[in-house]
Write a protein that holds these residues in place. Structure first.
Motif, PDB file in Angstrom:
ATOM      1  N   MET A 165      17.636  17.391 -25.325  1.00  0.00           N
ATOM      2  CA  MET A 165      16.396  16.706 -25.713  1.00  0.00           C
ATOM      3  C   MET A 165      16.393  16.378 -27.208  1.00  0.00           C
ATOM      4  SD  MET A 165      14.859  16.120 -22.977  1.00  0.00           S
ATOM      5  CE  MET A 165      13.341  15.492 -23.627  1.00  0.00           C
ATOM      6  N   GLU A 166      16.978  17.227 -28.029  1.00  0.00           N
ATOM      7  CA  GLU A 166      17.089  16.939 -29.465  1.00  0.00           C
ATOM      8  C   GLU A 166      17.988  15.730 -29.692  1.00  0.00           C
ATOM      9  OE1 GLU A 166      15.863  17.739 -32.624  1.00  0.00           O
ATOM     10  OE2 GLU A 166      14.421  18.712 -31.325  1.00  0.00           O
ATOM     11  N   ILE A 167      19.078  15.664 -28.939  1.00  0.00           N
ATOM     12  CA  ILE A 167      19.981  14.507 -29.044  1.00  0.00           C
ATOM     13  C   ILE A 167      19.220  13.233 -28.657  1.00  0.00           C
ATOM     14  CG2 ILE A 167      22.050  13.422 -28.068  1.00  0.00           C
ATOM     15  CD1 ILE A 167      23.172  16.308 -27.726  1.00  0.00           C
ATOM     16  N   ASN A 168      18.464  13.309 -27.557  1.00  0.00           N
ATOM     17  CA  ASN A 168      17.659  12.163 -27.113  1.00  0.00           C
ATOM     18  C   ASN A 168      16.662  11.748 -28.178  1.00  0.00           C
ATOM     19  OD1 ASN A 168      18.820  11.867 -24.616  1.00  0.00           O
ATOM     20  ND2 ASN A 168      17.263  13.048 -23.546  1.00  0.00           N
ATOM     21  N   LYS A 169      15.994  12.717 -28.748  1.00  0.00           N
ATOM     22  CA  LYS A 169      14.955  12.446 -29.755  1.00  0.00           C
ATOM     23  C   LYS A 169      15.556  11.736 -30.967  1.00  0.00           C
ATOM     24  CE  LYS A 169      12.133  14.938 -33.022  1.00  0.00           C
ATOM     25  NZ  LYS A 169      11.919  16.246 -33.594  1.00  0.00           N
ATOM     26  N   LYS A 170      16.667  12.249 -31.467  1.00  0.00           N
ATOM     27  CA  LYS A 170      17.302  11.637 -32.639  1.00  0.00           C
ATOM     28  C   LYS A 170      17.771  10.217 -32.334  1.00  0.00           C
ATOM     29  CE  LYS A 170      18.834  15.968 -34.680  1.00  0.00           C
ATOM     30  NZ  LYS A 170      19.974  16.854 -34.954  1.00  0.00           N
ATOM     31  N   ALA A 171      18.388  10.039 -31.172  1.00  0.00           N
ATOM     32  CA  ALA A 171      18.872   8.701 -30.795  1.00  0.00           C
ATOM     33  C   ALA A 171      17.699   7.734 -30.644  1.00  0.00           C
ATOM     34  CB  ALA A 171      19.680   8.773 -29.504  1.00  0.00           C
ATOM     35  N   SER A 188      27.770  13.513 -28.830  1.00  0.00           N
ATOM     36  CA  SER A 188      27.028  14.764 -28.903  1.00  0.00           C
ATOM     37  C   SER A 188      26.861  15.376 -27.512  1.00  0.00           C
ATOM     38  CB  SER A 188      25.652  14.543 -29.533  1.00  0.00           C
ATOM     39  OG  SER A 188      25.776  14.101 -30.857  1.00  0.00           O
ATOM     40  N   TYR A 189      26.563  14.525 -26.523  1.00  0.00           N
ATOM     41  CA  TYR A 189      26.454  15.006 -25.148  1.00  0.00           C
ATOM     42  C   TYR A 189      27.783  15.583 -24.669  1.00  0.00           C
ATOM     43  CZ  TYR A 189      21.871  12.981 -24.174  1.00  0.00           C
ATOM     44  OH  TYR A 189      20.539  12.688 -24.166  1.00  0.00           O
ATOM     45  N   SER A 190      28.869  14.898 -24.981  1.00  0.00           N
ATOM     46  CA  SER A 190      30.188  15.381 -24.565  1.00  0.00           C
ATOM     47  C   SER A 190      30.501  16.736 -25.187  1.00  0.00           C
ATOM     48  CB  SER A 190      31.277  14.384 -24.960  1.00  0.00           C
ATOM     49  OG  SER A 190      31.111  13.181 -24.270  1.00  0.00           O
ATOM     50  N   GLU A 191      30.215  16.868 -26.482  1.00  0.00           N
ATOM     51  CA  GLU A 191      30.435  18.148 -27.159  1.00  0.00           C
ATOM     52  C   GLU A 191      29.578  19.250 -26.539  1.00  0.00           C
ATOM     53  OE1 GLU A 191      29.650  17.504 -31.308  1.00  0.00           O
ATOM     54  OE2 GLU A 191      31.303  16.071 -31.499  1.00  0.00           O
ATOM     55  N   LYS A 237      31.087  22.439 -24.647  1.00  0.00           N
ATOM     56  CA  LYS A 237      30.732  23.770 -25.154  1.00  0.00           C
ATOM     57  C   LYS A 237      30.190  24.651 -24.032  1.00  0.00           C
ATOM     58  CE  LYS A 237      26.974  25.557 -27.730  1.00  0.00           C
ATOM     59  NZ  LYS A 237      25.873  25.252 -28.613  1.00  0.00           N
ATOM     60  N   HIS A 238      29.268  24.119 -23.276  1.00  0.00           N
ATOM     61  CA  HIS A 238      28.646  24.920 -22.227  1.00  0.00           C
ATOM     62  C   HIS A 238      29.571  25.114 -21.027  1.00  0.00           C
ATOM     63  CE1 HIS A 238      24.904  25.652 -24.206  1.00  0.00           C
ATOM     64  NE2 HIS A 238      24.899  24.389 -24.598  1.00  0.00           N
ATOM     65  N   MET A 239      30.457  24.167 -20.771  1.00  0.00           N
ATOM     66  CA  MET A 239      31.434  24.351 -19.704  1.00  0.00           C
ATOM     67  C   MET A 239      32.415  25.455 -20.083  1.00  0.00           C
ATOM     68  SD  MET A 239      30.680  22.326 -17.286  1.00  0.00           S
ATOM     69  CE  MET A 239      31.866  21.478 -16.318  1.00  0.00           C
ATOM     70  N   SER A 240      32.842  25.486 -21.343  1.00  0.00           N
ATOM     71  CA  SER A 240      33.762  26.543 -21.768  1.00  0.00           C
ATOM     72  C   SER A 240      33.069  27.901 -21.751  1.00  0.00           C
ATOM     73  CB  SER A 240      34.342  26.244 -23.143  1.00  0.00           C
ATOM     74  OG  SER A 240      33.341  26.302 -24.134  1.00  0.00           O
ATOM     75  N   GLU A 241      31.786  27.933 -22.148  1.00  0.00           N
ATOM     76  CA  GLU A 241      31.036  29.193 -22.078  1.00  0.00           C
ATOM     77  C   GLU A 241      30.921  29.663 -20.634  1.00  0.00           C
ATOM     78  OE1 GLU A 241      27.234  28.665 -23.934  1.00  0.00           O
ATOM     79  OE2 GLU A 241      28.090  28.454 -25.936  1.00  0.00           O
ATOM     80  N   MET A 242      30.694  28.727 -19.750  1.00  0.00           N
ATOM     81  CA  MET A 242      30.555  29.070 -18.347  1.00  0.00           C
ATOM     82  C   MET A 242      31.877  29.585 -17.780  1.00  0.00           C
ATOM     83  SD  MET A 242      28.504  26.889 -15.550  1.00  0.00           S
ATOM     84  CE  MET A 242      29.737  25.964 -14.687  1.00  0.00           C
ATOM     85  N   SER A 243      32.978  28.952 -18.172  1.00  0.00           N
ATOM     86  CA  SER A 243      34.278  29.402 -17.665  1.00  0.00           C
ATOM     87  C   SER A 243      34.670  30.748 -18.275  1.00  0.00           C
ATOM     88  CB  SER A 243      35.353  28.359 -17.913  1.00  0.00           C
ATOM     89  OG  SER A 243      35.536  28.158 -19.285  1.00  0.00           O
ATOM     90  N   GLU A 244      34.189  31.042 -19.494  1.00  0.00           N
ATOM     91  CA  GLU A 244      34.441  32.355 -20.086  1.00  0.00           C
ATOM     92  C   GLU A 244      33.656  33.435 -19.348  1.00  0.00           C
ATOM     93  OE1 GLU A 244      33.391  31.987 -24.195  1.00  0.00           O
ATOM     94  OE2 GLU A 244      35.093  30.683 -24.632  1.00  0.00           O
ATOM     95  N   GLN A 245      32.457  33.096 -18.934  1.00  0.00           N
ATOM     96  CA  GLN A 245      31.626  34.067 -18.218  1.00  0.00           C
ATOM     97  C   GLN A 245      32.122  34.270 -16.791  1.00  0.00           C
ATOM     98  OE1 GLN A 245      27.682  32.505 -18.580  1.00  0.00           O
ATOM     99  NE2 GLN A 245      27.505  33.077 -20.737  1.00  0.00           N
ATOM    100  N   ASP A 254      36.057  15.670 -14.909  1.00  0.00           N
ATOM    101  CA  ASP A 254      37.092  15.071 -15.729  1.00  0.00           C
ATOM    102  C   ASP A 254      36.419  14.348 -16.891  1.00  0.00           C
ATOM    103  OD1 ASP A 254      39.385  13.977 -16.780  1.00  0.00           O
ATOM    104  OD2 ASP A 254      39.498  12.364 -15.311  1.00  0.00           O
ATOM    105  N   LEU A 255      36.458  14.968 -18.082  1.00  0.00           N
ATOM    106  CA  LEU A 255      35.790  14.382 -19.247  1.00  0.00           C
ATOM    107  C   LEU A 255      36.630  13.298 -19.912  1.00  0.00           C
ATOM    108  CD1 LEU A 255      34.295  17.618 -20.839  1.00  0.00           C
ATOM    109  CD2 LEU A 255      33.132  15.901 -19.461  1.00  0.00           C
ATOM    110  N   SER A 256      37.872  13.130 -19.494  1.00  0.00           N
ATOM    111  CA  SER A 256      38.733  12.136 -20.132  1.00  0.00           C
ATOM    112  C   SER A 256      38.287  10.705 -19.844  1.00  0.00           C
ATOM    113  CB  SER A 256      40.185  12.323 -19.669  1.00  0.00           C
ATOM    114  OG  SER A 256      40.290  12.050 -18.288  1.00  0.00           O
ATOM    115  N   GLN A 257      37.458  10.514 -18.808  1.00  0.00           N
ATOM    116  CA  GLN A 257      37.007   9.160 -18.483  1.00  0.00           C
ATOM    117  C   GLN A 257      35.990   8.627 -19.488  1.00  0.00           C
ATOM    118  OE1 GLN A 257      34.819   8.909 -14.839  1.00  0.00           O
ATOM    119  NE2 GLN A 257      34.038  10.985 -15.058  1.00  0.00           N
ATOM    120  N   TYR A 258      35.432   9.503 -20.307  1.00  0.00           N
ATOM    121  CA  TYR A 258      34.427   9.094 -21.280  1.00  0.00           C
ATOM    122  C   TYR A 258      35.084   8.977 -22.649  1.00  0.00           C
ATOM    123  CZ  TYR A 258      31.553  10.748 -17.488  1.00  0.00           C
ATOM    124  OH  TYR A 258      31.001  10.943 -16.263  1.00  0.00           O
ATOM    125  N   THR A 259      35.799   7.887 -22.863  1.00  0.00           N
ATOM    126  CA  THR A 259      36.521   7.717 -24.116  1.00  0.00           C
ATOM    127  C   THR A 259      35.834   6.696 -25.005  1.00  0.00           C
ATOM    128  OG1 THR A 259      37.936   5.983 -23.229  1.00  0.00           O
ATOM    129  CG2 THR A 259      38.719   8.265 -23.003  1.00  0.00           C
TER     130      THR A 259
END
Length: 150
Positions: free
Chosen positions: A20-26, A93-96, A100-108, A119-124
């Motif tokens: 929501m912060e990203i949305n607000k700034k944009a 920012s959304y990708s980051e 971040k949250h996907m890596s946190e989830m995979s760590e947990q 597959d995040l590579s499609q968003y280039t």
């Protein structure tokens, strides 16, 4: 107990709050860009209208309109590029945030590999830049065709 519940709840909703912060700034940046564009174009149209009313020579009128169209095209393309830049920043920012949250989830939960599903590579950036250039070229061709027709 209530405070622990609120702390847990805020952790759960942290990604949505960040999104929501990203949305607000944009939105704020896009709004200011578009507002400045509309204000500038409105004042230029009024000045152009006044100048056209004061001019009697047809050749001068055509020349004034051509230069005015080129000026508006330039301003439009600048605004378009600023808007695309803002949208690309938000997308990055959304990708980051997602990574971040996907890596946190995979760590947990290391037994659950999210890379099999997302597959995040499609968003280039290359695809976004190509789309922006294509739109800019189309707008430029349209303005040139209109100028040639006049």
């Amino acid at each position: 107990m209530y405070e622990a519940y609120l702390t847990d709840l805020s952790k759960v909703f942290a990604p949505m709050t960040e999104a929501m912060e990203i949305n607000k700034k944009a939105f704020e940046k896009l709004s200011s860009t578009q507002s400045a564009y509309l204000t500038d174009v409105s004042s230029k149209v009024m000045k152009q209208s006044q100048a056209l009313m004061d001019t009697k020579d047809l050749k001068n009128i055509v020349d004034m309109q051509m230069s005015f169209a080129k000026e508006l095209e330039s301003r439009f393309l600048n605004t378009f590029e600023e808007s695309m830049s803002t949208m690309n920043e938000a997308r990055e920012s959304y990708s980051e945030l997602l990574e971040k949250h996907m890596s946190e989830m995979s760590e947990q939960a290391p037994f659950f590999d999210m890379s099999k599903f997302v597959d995040l590579s499609q968003y280039t950036m290359d695809k976004a830049k190509a789309a922006a250039k294509s739109s800019a070229r189309t707008a430029s061709k349209t303005v040139k065709a209109a100028a040639d027709a006049a």
